[in-house]
Design a protein around this motif. Structure first.
Motif, short mmCIF file in Angstrom:
data_model
loop_
_atom_site.label_atom_id
_atom_site.label_comp_id
_atom_site.label_asym_id
_atom_site.label_seq_id
_atom_site.Cartn_x
_atom_site.Cartn_y
_atom_site.Cartn_z
N LEU A 110 81.87 5.78 19.82
CA LEU A 110 80.96 6.74 19.20
C LEU A 110 79.91 7.09 20.23
N GLY A 151 82.13 11.99 13.27
CA GLY A 151 81.15 11.63 14.29
C GLY A 151 80.06 12.66 14.53
N VAL A 198 76.71 14.74 14.46
CA VAL A 198 75.32 14.36 14.25
C VAL A 198 74.81 15.04 12.98
N ALA A 258 75.96 7.95 25.08
CA ALA A 258 74.94 7.26 24.28
C ALA A 258 74.16 6.24 25.10
N TYR A 275 76.32 13.68 27.25
CA TYR A 275 77.32 13.17 26.30
C TYR A 275 77.15 11.71 25.94
N ARG A 318 66.65 12.23 25.07
CA ARG A 318 67.94 11.81 24.53
C ARG A 318 68.14 12.38 23.13
N LYS A 349 73.93 23.60 18.96
CA LYS A 349 74.18 23.48 17.52
C LYS A 349 73.33 24.45 16.72
N LEU A 376 77.11 10.32 21.97
CA LEU A 376 75.89 11.00 21.56
C LEU A 376 76.14 12.07 20.49
N HIS A 377 77.16 12.90 20.69
CA HIS A 377 77.38 14.02 19.77
C HIS A 377 78.54 13.80 18.82
N ALA A 378 79.42 12.90 19.15
CA ALA A 378 80.67 12.77 18.39
C ALA A 378 81.38 11.50 18.84
#
Lengths: 556, 109
Positions: free
Chosen positions: A47, B13, B15, A421, A419, B77, B93, A49-51
């Motif tokens: 998993l 997944g 956000v 995390a 990308y 971040r 987004k 940052l975005h997906a």
């Protein structure tokens, strides 16, 4: 290339079915995240940052065209139309849905691919020289040994929960193109005085937060003892490696704390206990080697008239041949690097359409095989020199003909904070700006071989410690800050880079890199002295002065 | 400092942000804004309930500053996570930047 036997095929199919069941139970709420996470990671699903991110294994970076087309299919159908080739010669997808992952793995299994052991504290994808089997300077193809190690280490019951992840690399040439000395185990195929094949063995290399160059613990290990000796190393590590502190759990820390000689003695003692059934039968080695038999090269003249003619009329083609085509062991053939580093582009990314183009070109010009390099490029290993003009034109049409392999713009960059995390700063935008600054013209060619490697955190996925110029992105009080190291190298003269001094802001880091490059150009003893050689001759002082004492210099 | 509550949607997944109705939205501009740490505790509780129901994972609160009505995370971040990779503007987004919201307002929803 290796083909699955019935056991491999059944095993991967069973694994997909298991993961489908596990994913279904997770989505239905029958498994908690804590219960599921391990299964997810054991199938390459992180998993981010975005997906979610899916990392698919490409054993020793070798692909058949059919497999490359499947990677394109996955990118197109389940992701956003592109993928990212990594420094472990794998591919990562940045946007897959968890609910699609079982279907993705089922599709991959149809072409003998999977995501097993691309995560977790196990033996990861074994990497190899991306020119393997074709390089002019090779003693023997390292891939059969990488494949033997892959088969041995896949779901090895004793080594599925090591103290930490474990990485092995194999090369078959004196020129190390596989960074073997920065691996937990590095293997170089060599011949002894009698002509018998065997290995030089390094142990305890690694990058990350505590970078170390590996130590050679064997000058010659007979071929038949490959598994028994590697097993002895991993067994010593599994027993003695630290499990109390994640950051001190890699074998490099064990070797460092224990000492090289005691480590060597412990490995030799374990090895001396007996082969435990791991001595490689010559027949089995021959059987695996047969999968990697060289393709049927035609007899060709050593030089190509067609290439010579085109060179004369097309400087960019000439630059492409000079930088992206390496010497092949067979006369009349070349090894072609397909740069995934277009000027200003994202290092290592390829669109689904580009993957399809490469698969088609592999079929047409290179016996249907593609390699992924740890430098995040693709390689066609067996191209007839006469085919270079038409291959170049086809690559150019797909924006894949950037003539920059090994040059200042051929930058390794981890995904960074765009990308990842874990990242503390962005990597890719820095790579893009450096690439734009130097471009692909005369100046970049004049600079010559220069490896810039960028990581967005101390985990060092971008190999910055072994970059001729390494860049490490950190978070300093909420601001991205970039430290620069100089003089690192991942080749047979491996070394860790030296820190120049205080870091640079995101606005200043590209200027700083240019200052380093200009300083090099000003002090080199000629175009033959590349950056690394010049740095090793003069040391840090002139670079430090140029970076930090510019104002003082002006006053003189 | 104002806060929002974020998580990753389990199935894909993506956000997501806790919204005013107690549901989850992909749009940053529709995130429920809590006045501070003490207030966001209730949002985190709602998030944990959603975690137990296997709707989302990894619930946490994020410091934000309001810009043209959009809660923009103060840490880089979190700003990148909310907005998308900075290198691919096409993947920005929807509802994640003040400019987009103004555009939406102009078009009038």
């Amino acid at each position: 290339m290796y083909r699955y036997d019935e056991f491999d095929a059944q095993f991967v199919a069973e694994r997909v079915a298991q993961f489908r069941d596990q994913t279904g139970r997770r989505l239905a709420g029958e498994l908690t995240e804590d219960q599921f996470k391990l299964h997810r990671l054991m199938n390459g699903v992180y998993l981010q940052l975005h997906a979610y991110m899916l990392r698919v294994a490409i054993p020793y970076g070798s692909l058949r065209s059919k497999q490359m087309r499947m990677l394109a299919h996955v990118a197109r159908r389940y992701d956003r139309g592109y993928g990212h080739f990594t420094t472990r010669q794998n591919i990562q997808y940045n946007w897959p849905a968890l609910q699609d992952c079982p279907d993705i793995l089922a599709d991959l299994a149809t072409v003998e691919m999977h995501a097993i052991q691309t995560s977790g504290n196990c033996i990861r994808n074994v990497t190899a020289d991306h020119f393997a089997g074709a390089a002019a300077d090779e003693v023997a193809d390292p891939r059969p040994y990488a494949e033997i190690l892959r088969q041995w280490s896949s779901l090895h019951p004793e080594y599925s929960f090591l103290p930490r992840k474990f990485k092995i690399a194999v090369t078959g040439a004196d020129r190390d193109r596989a960074v073997i000395q920065a691996h937990d185990i590095g293997l170089q195929v060599v011949k002894d005085a009698s002509g018998a094949l065997g290995f030089r063995v390094w142990v305890g290399g690694g990058l990350g937060r505590t970078p170390m160059i590996g130590h050679k613990i064997r000058d010659f290990l007979p071929e038949a003892d490959l598994l028994a000796y590697v097993d002895a190393i991993v067994r010593v590590y599994n027993l003695e490696g630290r499990r109390d502190n994640k950051y001190k759990a890699r074998i490099k820390i064990l070797v460092h704390e224990k000492g090289v000689e005691p480590m060597r003695e412990a490995v030799e003692a374990e090895f001396a206990k007996g082969p435990k059934g791991l001595t490689l039968p010559a027949d089995d080695v021959a059987r695996i080697r047969a999968y990697f038999a060289p393709p049927a090269h035609a007899a060709r003249p050593a030089a190509s008239e067609i290439v010579a003619q085109r060179r004369g009329s097309d400087p960019r083609f000439a630059a492409f041949v000079d930088t992206n085509v390496a010497k092949h062991r067979e006369a009349g053939y070349g090894i072609v690097t397909i740069s995934l580093k277009p000027i200003g582009g994202i290092p290592g990314d390829a669109s689904a359409d580009q993957m399809d183009v490469v698969a088609d070109l592999a079929d047409r010009y290179s016996f249907g095989e593609v390699r992924v390099s740890h430098e995040q490029n693709l390689v066609l290993t067996d191209v007839a020199l006469d085919d270079l003009p038409s291959l170049y034109d086809a690559l150019e049409a797909a924006k894949l003909a950037t003539p920059n392999a090994g040059l200042v713009t051929d930058i390794i960059a981890c995904p960074g904070l765009d990308y990842c995390a874990l990242a503390t700063a962005r990597s890719i935008p820095v790579a893009q700006r450096i690439s734009e600054r130097f471009g692909e013209g005369e100046r970049a060619r004049d600079i010559g071989e220069l490896k810039i490697k960028i990581s967005g955190c101390i985990n060092a996925c971008g190999h910055h410690h072994v970059g001729h110029i390494g860049i490490l992105g950190l978070d300093r009080k909420g601001e991205e800050t970039y430290q620069i190291t100089l003089g690192g190298s991942g080749d047979e003269t491996a070394s860790l880079g030296d820190l120049t001094g205080p870091g640079f802001s995101t606005d200043d880091v590209v200027d700083a890199v240019e200052t380093v490059v200009d300083t090099y150009l000003g002090l080199r003893e000629g175009a033959d002295e590349d950056f690394l050689a010049a740095y090793r001759r003069v040391g840090m002082a002139p670079f430090k002065k140029a970076l930090y004492e510019r104002d003082a210099g002006r006053e003189i | 400092m104002p806060q929002i509550v974020t998580a990753s949607r389990l199935a894909d997944g993506v956000v997501v942000f806790l919204d005013d109705g107690g549901g989850w939205t992909e749009r940053l501009d529709r995130a429920a804004i809590f006045a501070g740490k003490a207030d966001s505790a209730a949002g985190l509780d709602a998030g944990r309930t959603a975690e137990v129901r296997s709707l989302v994972v990894d619930v946490y609160a994020v410091d934000v500053a309001l810009q043209a009505g959009v809660p923009v995370p103060t840490k880089l971040r979190e700003a990148i996570r909310a907005r998308g990779p900075t290198i691919l503007p096409e993947f920005t987004k929807p509802g994640s930047t003040p400019a987009q919201v103004q555009e939406d307002d102009h078009v009038s929803v």
